[in-house]
Enzyme design. Structure first.
Site, PDB file in Angstrom:
ATOM      1  N   ARG A 101      17.922   2.203   7.035  1.00 52.64           N
ATOM      2  CA  ARG A 101      17.917   0.740   7.077  1.00 52.64           C
ATOM      3  C   ARG A 101      16.666   0.129   6.462  1.00 52.64           C
ATOM      4  O   ARG A 101      16.741  -0.801   5.656  1.00 52.64           O
ATOM      5  CB  ARG A 101      18.041   0.257   8.531  1.00 52.64           C
ATOM      6  CG  ARG A 101      19.449   0.192   9.070  1.00 52.64           C
ATOM      7  CD  ARG A 101      19.447   0.359  10.565  1.00 52.64           C
ATOM      8  NE  ARG A 101      18.862   1.635  10.929  1.00 52.64           N
ATOM      9  CZ  ARG A 101      19.532   2.797  10.881  1.00 52.64           C
ATOM     10  NH1 ARG A 101      20.774   2.813  10.511  1.00 52.64           N
ATOM     11  NH2 ARG A 101      18.944   3.934  11.182  1.00 52.64           N
ATOM     12  N   THR A 102      15.498   0.634   6.856  1.00 53.52           N
ATOM     13  CA  THR A 102      14.265   0.007   6.397  1.00 53.52           C
ATOM     14  C   THR A 102      14.135   0.097   4.884  1.00 53.52           C
ATOM     15  O   THR A 102      13.890  -0.898   4.199  1.00 53.52           O
ATOM     16  CB  THR A 102      13.041   0.640   7.081  1.00 53.52           C
ATOM     17  OG1 THR A 102      13.168   0.495   8.497  1.00 53.52           O
ATOM     18  CG2 THR A 102      11.757  -0.026   6.621  1.00 53.52           C
TER      19      THR A 102
ATOM     20  N   LYS B 152       1.221  18.670  -3.666  1.00 57.61           N
ATOM     21  CA  LYS B 152       0.233  19.414  -4.457  1.00 57.61           C
ATOM     22  C   LYS B 152      -1.183  19.247  -3.910  1.00 57.61           C
ATOM     23  O   LYS B 152      -2.136  19.781  -4.474  1.00 57.61           O
ATOM     24  CB  LYS B 152       0.259  18.934  -5.911  1.00 57.61           C
ATOM     25  CG  LYS B 152       1.618  19.069  -6.592  1.00 57.61           C
ATOM     26  CD  LYS B 152       1.570  18.468  -7.992  1.00 57.61           C
ATOM     27  CE  LYS B 152       2.936  18.514  -8.671  1.00 57.61           C
ATOM     28  NZ  LYS B 152       2.901  17.887 -10.009  1.00 57.61           N
TER      29      LYS B 152
ATOM     30  N   HIS C 219       5.393  -0.652  13.584  1.00 60.21           N
ATOM     31  CA  HIS C 219       6.472  -0.945  12.641  1.00 60.21           C
ATOM     32  C   HIS C 219       6.612  -2.462  12.606  1.00 60.21           C
ATOM     33  O   HIS C 219       7.560  -3.028  13.148  1.00 60.21           O
ATOM     34  CB  HIS C 219       7.764  -0.288  13.120  1.00 60.21           C
ATOM     35  CG  HIS C 219       8.843  -0.198  12.078  1.00 60.21           C
ATOM     36  ND1 HIS C 219       8.783  -0.892  10.876  1.00 60.21           N
ATOM     37  CD2 HIS C 219      10.010   0.492  12.051  1.00 60.21           C
ATOM     38  CE1 HIS C 219       9.870  -0.622  10.176  1.00 60.21           C
ATOM     39  NE2 HIS C 219      10.636   0.202  10.869  1.00 60.21           N
TER      40      HIS C 219
ATOM     41  N   ARG D 246       6.163   4.019   4.229  1.00 61.74           N
ATOM     42  CA  ARG D 246       6.332   4.617   5.553  1.00 61.74           C
ATOM     43  C   ARG D 246       5.633   5.969   5.531  1.00 61.74           C
ATOM     44  O   ARG D 246       5.780   6.742   4.586  1.00 61.74           O
ATOM     45  CB  ARG D 246       7.807   4.787   5.918  1.00 61.74           C
ATOM     46  CG  ARG D 246       8.015   5.593   7.200  1.00 61.74           C
ATOM     47  CD  ARG D 246       9.439   5.559   7.687  1.00 61.74           C
ATOM     48  NE  ARG D 246       9.764   4.245   8.234  1.00 61.74           N
ATOM     49  CZ  ARG D 246      10.900   3.986   8.878  1.00 61.74           C
ATOM     50  NH1 ARG D 246      11.810   4.925   9.045  1.00 61.74           N
ATOM     51  NH2 ARG D 246      11.125   2.771   9.345  1.00 61.74           N
TER      52      ARG D 246
END
Length: 311
Positions: free
Chosen positions: A55-56, A85, A134, A106
């Protein structure tokens, strides 16, 4: 030196700014109904997700497209970016700053968005940092509450489930602290109680709250039931997860004891804590809530781009 408008945590918003954002989100609803506009044509947004999201990420990407911009990025940056890496987050952000006009990130680590903003040459939006915050989810939650009730002041809100690792309840608490005569019930198993720092913040802001294990005792009083998933991936052990799992289920029987004008919210995804039989109840607002994420994120993207100096 240029200054950029970042969205890093829910505490950065006061009530005036929240109301302005909600007004902007209402305008975005009208824009979507007309098929979008081209105000940010030529702008590029990078979505940098080190943690799974549906959703986000998609709502942010849809939001940018609705505003006329374009999107680049990765939904699995932990595997498909130079982080694998050994590149530092700061170096990744420095490079991406040269490719785009705004970053939505995120990350698995608390404070990662703040670290990114310290080196970025473009605005950064925190789309979730580990078990920390959030903020955009909390903003769409509050917007949904305001749309459903016409207000936030004076409401009784129960937050249920994983309150320790559940970053959405942390951020929503900080947003609610801007309003008057709000009562918050924190309902959880003992091993995932709301953190002390969140309670301290609520106390400093004069917000009433109560902690309990008993959802049934408040079900008939509350205006909003904010249910959350017990997040298995964040627990230190399977044993701790099993202590918390399955204790609170929203089903038809519980709904029968709730007020006729109450609503049920959930940041999603759900994992059995809301029975599917509840979906047909008009008080089940969680899918309406998810759609509201598009409008709030459109408003935030627009604000970040337009309010950053030199943009």
């Amino acid at each position: 030196m240029k200054q950029y408008y970042h969205v890093l945590g829910a505490k950065q918003f006061d009530k005036e700014e929240l109301e302005q954002l909600f007004d902007a989100a209402r305008d975005m609803e009208k824009i979507v109904a007309r098929g979008g506009d081209r105000r940010h044509e030529g702008r590029i947004m990078t979505t940098l997700f080190f943690e799974a999201s549906t959703r986000t990420r998609l709502s942010f990407e849809s939001a940018m497209h609705r505003l006329g911009g374009s999107v680049i990025g990765t939904e699995n940056a932990s595997q498909f970016s130079s982080a694998i890496k050994g590149e530092t987050l700061e170096d990744t952000i420095r490079v991406i700053s040269g490719y785009s006009d705004i970053i939505v990130m995120r990350h698995t680590e608390i404070g990662a968005a703040k670290r990114a903003a310290e080196v970025a040459k473009i605005p950064v939006i925190n789309a979730g940092d580990g078990a920390g915050e959030h903020p955009t989810q909390a903003l769409l939650d509050a917007y949904t509450i305001r749309k459903e009730f016409g207000k936030i002041d004076g409401l009784k809100i129960a937050m249920v489930g994983d309150l320790a690792y559940g970053r959405t309840v942390h951020s929503l608490s900080y947003i609610l602290a801007n309003y008057q005569d709000v009562m918050v019930y924190y309902i959880s198993p003992d091993n995932v109680r709301i953190p002390d720092n969140v309670k301290k913040y609520m106390e400093e802001k004069g917000i009433r709250y109560a902690e309990t294990n008993d959802l049934d005792s408040v079900a008939g009083e509350i205006d909003v039931l904010y249910q959350t998933r017990i997040q298995k991936e964040r627990f230190p052990s399977v044993e701790e997860y099993e202590k918390a799992s399955g204790q609170y289920i929203v089903d038809a029987e519980l709904m029968s004891r709730m007020r006729k004008d109450a609503i049920v919210l959930h940041p999603l995804p759900r994992a059995g804590e809301i029975a599917e039989e509840v979906d047909s109840d008009p008080r089940a607002a969680y899918f309406r809530q998810a759609v509201n994420g598009l409008y709030i994120r459109m408003a935030l993207i627009d604000k970040c781009i337009t309010e950053s100096q030199g943009k």
